[in-house]
Design an enzyme around this catalytic site. Sequence first.
Site, PDB file in Angstrom:
ATOM      1  N   ASP A   1     -86.869 -53.651 112.710  1.00 36.62           N
ATOM      2  CA  ASP A   1     -87.751 -52.545 112.336  1.00 36.62           C
ATOM      3  C   ASP A   1     -88.019 -51.731 113.593  1.00 36.62           C
ATOM      4  O   ASP A   1     -87.946 -52.257 114.710  1.00 36.62           O
ATOM      5  CB  ASP A   1     -89.071 -53.079 111.758  1.00 36.62           C
TER       6      ASP A   1
ATOM      7  N   ARG B   1    -104.992 -41.874 112.277  1.00 39.78           N
ATOM      8  CA  ARG B   1    -104.285 -43.037 112.822  1.00 39.78           C
ATOM      9  C   ARG B   1    -104.209 -43.010 114.345  1.00 39.78           C
ATOM     10  O   ARG B   1    -104.138 -44.060 114.985  1.00 39.78           O
ATOM     11  CB  ARG B   1    -102.884 -43.108 112.230  1.00 39.78           C
TER      12      ARG B   1
HETATM   13  C1  LIG Z   1     -92.370 -48.993 103.415  1.00 42.18           C
HETATM   14  S1  LIG Z   1     -91.744 -50.102 104.609  1.00 42.18           S
HETATM   15  C2  LIG Z   1     -90.442 -50.890 103.706  1.00 42.18           C
HETATM   16  C3  LIG Z   1     -90.306 -52.352 104.019  1.00 42.18           C
HETATM   17  C4  LIG Z   1     -89.238 -53.084 103.208  1.00 42.18           C
HETATM   18  N1  LIG Z   1     -87.926 -52.587 103.480  1.00 42.18           N
HETATM   19  C5  LIG Z   1     -89.547 -52.995 101.735  1.00 42.18           C
HETATM   20  O1  LIG Z   1     -88.891 -52.239 101.022  1.00 42.18           O
HETATM   21  O2  LIG Z   1     -90.467 -53.685 101.279  1.00 42.18           O
HETATM   22  C6  LIG Z   1     -90.848 -48.950 105.671  1.00 42.18           C
HETATM   23  C7  LIG Z   1     -90.477 -49.548 107.017  1.00 42.18           C
HETATM   24  O3  LIG Z   1     -89.518 -48.688 107.652  1.00 42.18           O
HETATM   25  C8  LIG Z   1     -89.746 -48.729 109.042  1.00 42.18           C
HETATM   26  N2  LIG Z   1     -89.106 -47.557 109.668  1.00 42.18           N
HETATM   27  C9  LIG Z   1     -89.454 -46.257 109.573  1.00 42.18           C
HETATM   28  N3  LIG Z   1     -88.629 -45.496 110.297  1.00 42.18           N
HETATM   29  C10 LIG Z   1     -87.720 -46.330 110.854  1.00 42.18           C
HETATM   30  C11 LIG Z   1     -86.608 -46.143 111.735  1.00 42.18           C
HETATM   31  N4  LIG Z   1     -86.248 -44.929 112.191  1.00 42.18           N
HETATM   32  N5  LIG Z   1     -85.898 -47.239 112.113  1.00 42.18           N
HETATM   33  C12 LIG Z   1     -86.246 -48.480 111.664  1.00 42.18           C
HETATM   34  N6  LIG Z   1     -87.294 -48.716 110.847  1.00 42.18           N
HETATM   35  C13 LIG Z   1     -88.018 -47.650 110.444  1.00 42.18           C
HETATM   36  C14 LIG Z   1     -91.268 -48.737 109.146  1.00 42.18           C
HETATM   37  O4  LIG Z   1     -91.732 -49.205 110.394  1.00 42.18           O
HETATM   38  C15 LIG Z   1     -91.656 -49.648 107.978  1.00 42.18           C
HETATM   39  O5  LIG Z   1     -91.832 -50.983 108.393  1.00 42.18           O
END
Ligand SMILES: C[S@@+](CC[C@H](N)C(=O)[O-])C[C@H]1O[C@@H](n2cnc3c(N)ncnc32)[C@H](O)[C@@H]1O
Length: 281
Positions: A149, A40
Amino acid sequence: MLVESPPSLTSEQFSRLAKIVHDDSGIVLTEAKRGLLMARLNRRLRVLGLSEYGAYCTLLSSPEGDEERRHMLSAVTTNVTAFFREDHHFDALTRQVLPPLIEAARKGGRVRLWSAACSSGEEPYSIAISVLEAFPDVARYDLLVLATDIDPVMVAKAEAGIFTEDAVQGLDPAKLSKHFTRAGNAYEVRPALRNMMRFAELNLHKDWPFSGQFDVIFCRNVVIYFDGNARRLLWQRFATQLNSGGHLFIGHSERLDGPASAAFRLTGPTHYIKAASDTPR
Ligand SMILES: C[S@@+](CC[C@H](N)C(=O)[O-])C[C@H]1O[C@@H](n2cnc3c(N)ncnc32)[C@H](O)[C@@H]1O
């Protein structure tokens, strides 16, 4: 023709990067993720004109490294999502959660729902669709859906509100035609949805800028990437940030644990209510 091989990430460099990611976001990268991280980040090195990871580590640790740390977090996050994912949460939202909130809003109350790791927007738009269907005149009242996010690329995508055919594939056709317009090969959300939404970049692991409380928090499929301490701390912060009687939805493989569990009671699968205080809304 000489083909340059991509730079490789040593175990020591991986540990340095993994520590930065963990300190910045709470996300844990185990050694098994070294190949994935390298795949990545190689693009970032090309963009920056760097030929090896030593220079990349130095850049990240320098005062000029802040912006690149955001890019790196964007590269390491997993953004899989879908409209009405885990649809039982949206059933509960419509049947159990929204009716008293709509009543409160109609009486002049302030209602706030938060999608705390919104990825490309499918989750907060699903929340907003549920609200709009239950509360068609929502625009006249003080109800907002906040979508945040850590990943600025995802926040921009969510805010744009334009989704591919693939993204809307599982969406009920009636909802698709009611809430989206066709834009070439894609679908764009209608203003009625967008008007009740706000978007912002927010790292759950850092300070939050909120002055008020929330009635509903969706934080699904994100703490699975955190270590136990970061996860338990987040639950406590959610308990503080929710109104009494407020609702917390988490991912299907996640569980509320640690001291915050005393502040919540489970009311449905991965759906919690913050225990009411003496002054329920
Ligand atoms: C797998 S996606 C889940 C999206 C949605 N909540 C769902 O369940 O469909 C995980 C998301 O968490 C975000 N993320 C990861 N670490 C984070 C943090 N410390 N603060 C905010 N967002 C975070 C990532 O950028 C990603 O968009």
